[in-house]
Structures are given as C-alpha cells and as structure tokens.
Write a protein that holds these residues in place. Structure first.
Motif, PDB file in Angstrom:
ATOM      1  N   PRO A   1       0.828  -1.215   0.000  1.00 60.19           N
ATOM      2  CA  PRO A   1       0.000   0.000   0.000  1.00 60.19           C
ATOM      3  C   PRO A   1       0.860   1.260   0.000  1.00 60.19           C
ATOM      4  O   PRO A   1       2.008   1.244   0.460  1.00 60.19           O
ATOM      5  N   GLU A   2       0.300   2.321  -0.513  1.00 57.59           N
ATOM      6  CA  GLU A   2       0.994   3.605  -0.509  1.00 57.59           C
ATOM      7  C   GLU A   2       1.151   4.099   0.928  1.00 57.59           C
ATOM      8  O   GLU A   2       0.204   4.083   1.712  1.00 57.59           O
ATOM      9  N   VAL A   3       2.358   4.510   1.258  1.00 52.51           N
ATOM     10  CA  VAL A   3       2.624   5.060   2.590  1.00 52.51           C
ATOM     11  C   VAL A   3       2.884   6.557   2.446  1.00 52.51           C
ATOM     12  O   VAL A   3       3.759   6.978   1.684  1.00 52.51           O
ATOM     13  N   LEU A   4       2.127   7.338   3.169  1.00 47.42           N
ATOM     14  CA  LEU A   4       2.218   8.794   3.086  1.00 47.42           C
ATOM     15  C   LEU A   4       3.402   9.306   3.914  1.00 47.42           C
ATOM     16  O   LEU A   4       3.969   8.565   4.729  1.00 47.42           O
ATOM     17  N   PRO A   5       3.795  10.567   3.726  1.00 46.58           N
ATOM     18  CA  PRO A   5       4.972  11.104   4.434  1.00 46.58           C
ATOM     19  C   PRO A   5       4.914  11.002   5.958  1.00 46.58           C
ATOM     20  O   PRO A   5       5.955  10.963   6.614  1.00 46.58           O
ATOM     21  N   ASN A   6       3.711  10.952   6.543  1.00 44.61           N
ATOM     22  CA  ASN A   6       3.624  10.852   8.007  1.00 44.61           C
ATOM     23  C   ASN A   6       3.584   9.403   8.493  1.00 44.61           C
ATOM     24  O   ASN A   6       3.411   9.148   9.683  1.00 44.61           O
ATOM     25  N   GLY A   7       3.720   8.453   7.564  1.00 48.17           N
ATOM     26  CA  GLY A   7       3.738   7.044   7.937  1.00 48.17           C
ATOM     27  C   GLY A   7       2.392   6.355   7.849  1.00 48.17           C
ATOM     28  O   GLY A   7       2.302   5.137   8.044  1.00 48.17           O
ATOM     29  N   ASP A   8       1.329   7.092   7.562  1.00 48.63           N
ATOM     30  CA  ASP A   8      -0.008   6.503   7.431  1.00 48.63           C
ATOM     31  C   ASP A   8      -0.218   5.963   6.026  1.00 48.63           C
ATOM     32  O   ASP A   8       0.299   6.518   5.049  1.00 48.63           O
ATOM     33  N   THR A   9      -0.994   4.891   5.945  1.00 47.07           N
ATOM     34  CA  THR A   9      -1.562   4.532   4.652  1.00 47.07           C
ATOM     35  C   THR A   9      -2.811   5.391   4.467  1.00 47.07           C
ATOM     36  O   THR A   9      -3.246   6.082   5.394  1.00 47.07           O
ATOM     37  N   LEU A  10      -3.408   5.318   3.297  1.00 45.13           N
ATOM     38  CA  LEU A  10      -4.563   6.171   3.031  1.00 45.13           C
ATOM     39  C   LEU A  10      -5.738   5.820   3.944  1.00 45.13           C
ATOM     40  O   LEU A  10      -6.425   6.707   4.467  1.00 45.13           O
ATOM     41  N   LYS A  11      -5.953   4.515   4.160  1.00 47.44           N
ATOM     42  CA  LYS A  11      -7.072   4.130   5.033  1.00 47.44           C
ATOM     43  C   LYS A  11      -6.777   4.500   6.490  1.00 47.44           C
ATOM     44  O   LYS A  11      -7.684   4.864   7.245  1.00 47.44           O
ATOM     45  N   GLN A  12      -5.510   4.435   6.886  1.00 47.84           N
ATOM     46  CA  GLN A  12      -5.145   4.852   8.237  1.00 47.84           C
ATOM     47  C   GLN A  12      -5.299   6.360   8.400  1.00 47.84           C
ATOM     48  O   GLN A  12      -5.720   6.848   9.453  1.00 47.84           O
ATOM     49  N   LEU A  13      -4.973   7.092   7.350  1.00 43.73           N
ATOM     50  CA  LEU A  13      -5.118   8.548   7.384  1.00 43.73           C
ATOM     51  C   LEU A  13      -6.564   8.938   7.663  1.00 43.73           C
ATOM     52  O   LEU A  13      -6.841   9.804   8.503  1.00 43.73           O
ATOM     53  N   LEU A  14      -7.486   8.275   6.980  1.00 44.89           N
ATOM     54  CA  LEU A  14      -8.900   8.588   7.163  1.00 44.89           C
ATOM     55  C   LEU A  14      -9.403   8.140   8.533  1.00 44.89           C
ATOM     56  O   LEU A  14     -10.223   8.816   9.155  1.00 44.89           O
ATOM     57  N   ALA A  15      -8.913   7.009   9.007  1.00 42.11           N
ATOM     58  CA  ALA A  15      -9.345   6.521  10.319  1.00 42.11           C
ATOM     59  C   ALA A  15      -8.798   7.403  11.440  1.00 42.11           C
ATOM     60  O   ALA A  15      -9.509   7.733  12.396  1.00 42.11           O
ATOM     61  N   ARG A  16      -7.542   7.811  11.325  1.00 42.48           N
ATOM     62  CA  ARG A  16      -6.889   8.569  12.391  1.00 42.48           C
ATOM     63  C   ARG A  16      -7.221  10.056  12.368  1.00 42.48           C
ATOM     64  O   ARG A  16      -6.807  10.792  13.256  1.00 42.48           O
ATOM     65  N   SER A  17      -7.951  10.478  11.358  1.00 43.68           N
ATOM     66  CA  SER A  17      -8.333  11.893  11.263  1.00 43.68           C
ATOM     67  C   SER A  17      -9.659  12.183  11.952  1.00 43.68           C
ATOM     68  O   SER A  17     -10.115  13.327  11.955  1.00 43.68           O
ATOM     69  N   ARG A  18     -10.252  11.166  12.529  1.00 41.31           N
ATOM     70  CA  ARG A  18     -11.578  11.352  13.124  1.00 41.31           C
ATOM     71  C   ARG A  18     -11.599  12.480  14.153  1.00 41.31           C
ATOM     72  O   ARG A  18     -12.432  13.381  14.095  1.00 41.31           O
ATOM     73  N   TYR A  19     -10.683  12.426  15.105  1.00 40.31           N
ATOM     74  CA  TYR A  19     -10.742  13.378  16.214  1.00 40.31           C
ATOM     75  C   TYR A  19     -10.302  14.781  15.810  1.00 40.31           C
ATOM     76  O   TYR A  19     -10.834  15.766  16.318  1.00 40.31           O
ATOM     77  N   LEU A  20      -9.356  14.877  14.902  1.00 37.42           N
ATOM     78  CA  LEU A  20      -8.913  16.218  14.511  1.00 37.42           C
ATOM     79  C   LEU A  20     -10.013  16.972  13.770  1.00 37.42           C
ATOM     80  O   LEU A  20     -10.061  18.203  13.799  1.00 37.42           O
ATOM     81  N   LEU A  21     -10.927  16.232  13.123  1.00 37.15           N
ATOM     82  CA  LEU A  21     -12.018  16.890  12.408  1.00 37.15           C
ATOM     83  C   LEU A  21     -13.063  17.476  13.354  1.00 37.15           C
ATOM     84  O   LEU A  21     -13.893  18.282  12.940  1.00 37.15           O
ATOM     85  N   PHE A  22     -13.040  17.055  14.611  1.00 44.19           N
ATOM     86  CA  PHE A  22     -13.927  17.650  15.612  1.00 44.19           C
ATOM     87  C   PHE A  22     -13.329  18.922  16.211  1.00 44.19           C
ATOM     88  O   PHE A  22     -14.035  19.712  16.828  1.00 44.19           O
ATOM     89  N   LYS A  23     -12.027  19.104  16.045  1.00 43.53           N
ATOM     90  CA  LYS A  23     -11.322  20.178  16.739  1.00 43.53           C
ATOM     91  C   LYS A  23     -11.138  21.402  15.845  1.00 43.53           C
ATOM     92  O   LYS A  23     -11.085  21.299  14.622  1.00 43.53           O
ATOM     93  N   HIS A  24     -11.012  22.546  16.501  1.00 44.72           N
ATOM     94  CA  HIS A  24     -10.689  23.779  15.783  1.00 44.72           C
ATOM     95  C   HIS A  24      -9.219  23.715  15.360  1.00 44.72           C
ATOM     96  O   HIS A  24      -8.370  23.233  16.119  1.00 44.72           O
TER      97      HIS A  24
END
Length: 259
Positions: A181-204
């Motif tokens: 799978p493609e690994v992004l510069p922060n070490g996430d795969t694309l599906k991990q990026l979407l999963a791990r972005s849950r909480y930041l999308l609630f924050k300012h």
C-alpha cells in the motif's frame, strides 16, 4: 466539602465510618424520604412547580440501566438547587404533556423561552404546555449536525478507499505479486489517514497538535471536499462563539448558508 454536595456514603468514608450503613440510616431514619409526597410516583415522574422560571430547557438523559428520562430545567438556577422543574420517564410527547400539565397554567404561562433539541416530541410538548414560550434550538445540537456531516463524509471516503484497496489486493494476488500500500509522508496509509483523522475533524485548527496539522494537510490535499465541509463546520461554530449581537449573527449565518 462545606460548599459542595456529597453522598452520605462518601461522608462516612471520610470520617472512617461504614459509608453504606450511614447512607441507609440517613435514607430510612434521618431524612424525610419515606414521607415525601412524590415518592409513590417518583420512578415515573416528579414535578416541582415552584422552580419554574421564564427561561427553561428540555432535553433527554439516561440515568441508569439505559432508561431515558426527559428533564425540564430552569435556566435561572444555573444547575444549582431549584434547577429541576420536572423529570419524566421516557420521551413520549403524551407522557411529557400529562406531567407538565400538573403545573398550574398561571405558572406555565409565565414561561417565555424553552431551549430544546430538534426532536418533534419535545416541540409538541412545548407547544401544548408553554403556549407563550418561544422555542429555541440549542446551538450545540445545530453544531452537532454540521460535525456529523463531516464525519459521514470521512467515513464514505474511507469505505471507498477500502473497496479500492480490496480490488488492488485481489489483482496483486492474481498476478502473484505482493501488495504494497501507498505510505504517506507521516507514515499513514490512506485508510489509516482517514481513520486517524476522526478526532482532529472535531477540533478547531488552532487546537491541532503538530502531528494533527501534518495529518490534516495530507488529508485535505487528497480530499478537498472534506476540507470544505470541515471549514463550514468550524465557521458555524465561530459564529455561535464570537457573535454577541443577534443581527450580526443572522447576517453571518445567511452568508454561511450561501457558501
């Protein structure tokens, strides 16, 4: 301890007594619980007409065992003694109305405003019981709709990524090659990026950590519609938080709606 309520159980523990026994003795002997005029129906409803004020709030909550109760509260007491106007088991409009109508009409007619969520059963109860009151939708429920929409979009994108990844894995297996799978510069795969972005999308954005800022940058680069949705949610929250004048707020809400 002098200024804040604590349970008899905790009080006993603080003074090295049997807290449970102290609690039982207080309930059964020292207090007037067994002489309380609302005890026979307290499991189903309680009402305190003298606590009513011009501004009320109505919402549902769960006390124990998942049972839902409708709570009518006075804004004047700010959560302190005298806040509860009524507590009704369940959320059926008919049950709420039956209890609230026990409050004298002259007191109910003094209510000018009731804050509520968007539930139609609550609106029906307010219309019937507080005829002079203006219904106000709680800002937090409005904001929640915006944040929920952002999360729904994130989840939809994640399912799309998972489906695409499944197809790539199947093709790799068919061709007899390993799937990387493609690994992004922060070490996430694309599906991990979407999963791990849950909480930041609630924050300012001003409250993001450095790693969250980096993740958000990668996320919004791949999914620009998600950035637009997040920006709309944050802007709505800023209107509620910063606007003190009603006319200014309405103008900004109109502009926000037309974005």
């Amino acid at each position: 301890m002098d200024n804040y309520p604590i349970s008899a159980h905790l009080l006993g523990l603080l003074f090295q007594l049997d807290g449970k026994q102290l609690q039982d003795q207080y309930k059964n002997h020292l207090s007037d619980f067994h002489d309380w005029d609302q005890k026979p129906h307290a499991e189903y409803w309680t009402v305190f007409p003298n606590n009513i004020s011009p501004q009320l709030g109505i919402d549902e909550t769960s006390f124990s065992n998942g049972e839902l109760y409708t709570i009518v509260s006075s804004k004047a007491c700010k959560g302190k003694k005298g806040t509860i106007v009524a507590a009704i088991k369940g959320t059926r409009a008919e049950d709420i109305i039956a209890v609230l109508e026990r409050i004298p009409l002259r007191l109910r007619n003094k209510v000018k405003e009731v804050t509520m969520d968007m539930a139609p059963n609550m609106a029906k109860a307010i219309r019937r019981c507080f005829r002079n009151a203006r219904r106000v939708i709680d800002r937090f429920h409005v904001q929640k709709l915006a944040y929920d929409a952002v999360q729904e979009l994130r989840i939809r994108y994640r399912w799309q990524v998972l489906d695409e990844e499944s197809k790539k894995i199947a093709r790799a297996r068919k061709n007899g090659v390993p799937y990387d799978p493609e690994v992004l510069p922060n070490g996430d795969t694309l599906k991990q990026l979407l999963a791990r972005s849950r909480y930041l999308l609630f924050k300012h954005p001003t409250r993001w950590t450095e790693s969250q800022k980096h993740r958000a940058e990668l996320l919004f680069l791949r999914f620009p519609l998600l950035k637009k949705a997040h920006d709309l949610g944050i802007t709505l929250g800023d209107i509620f938080n910063k606007c003190k004048d009603k006319k200014v707020a309405f103008t900004k809400l109109t502009l926000w709606h037309n974005c």
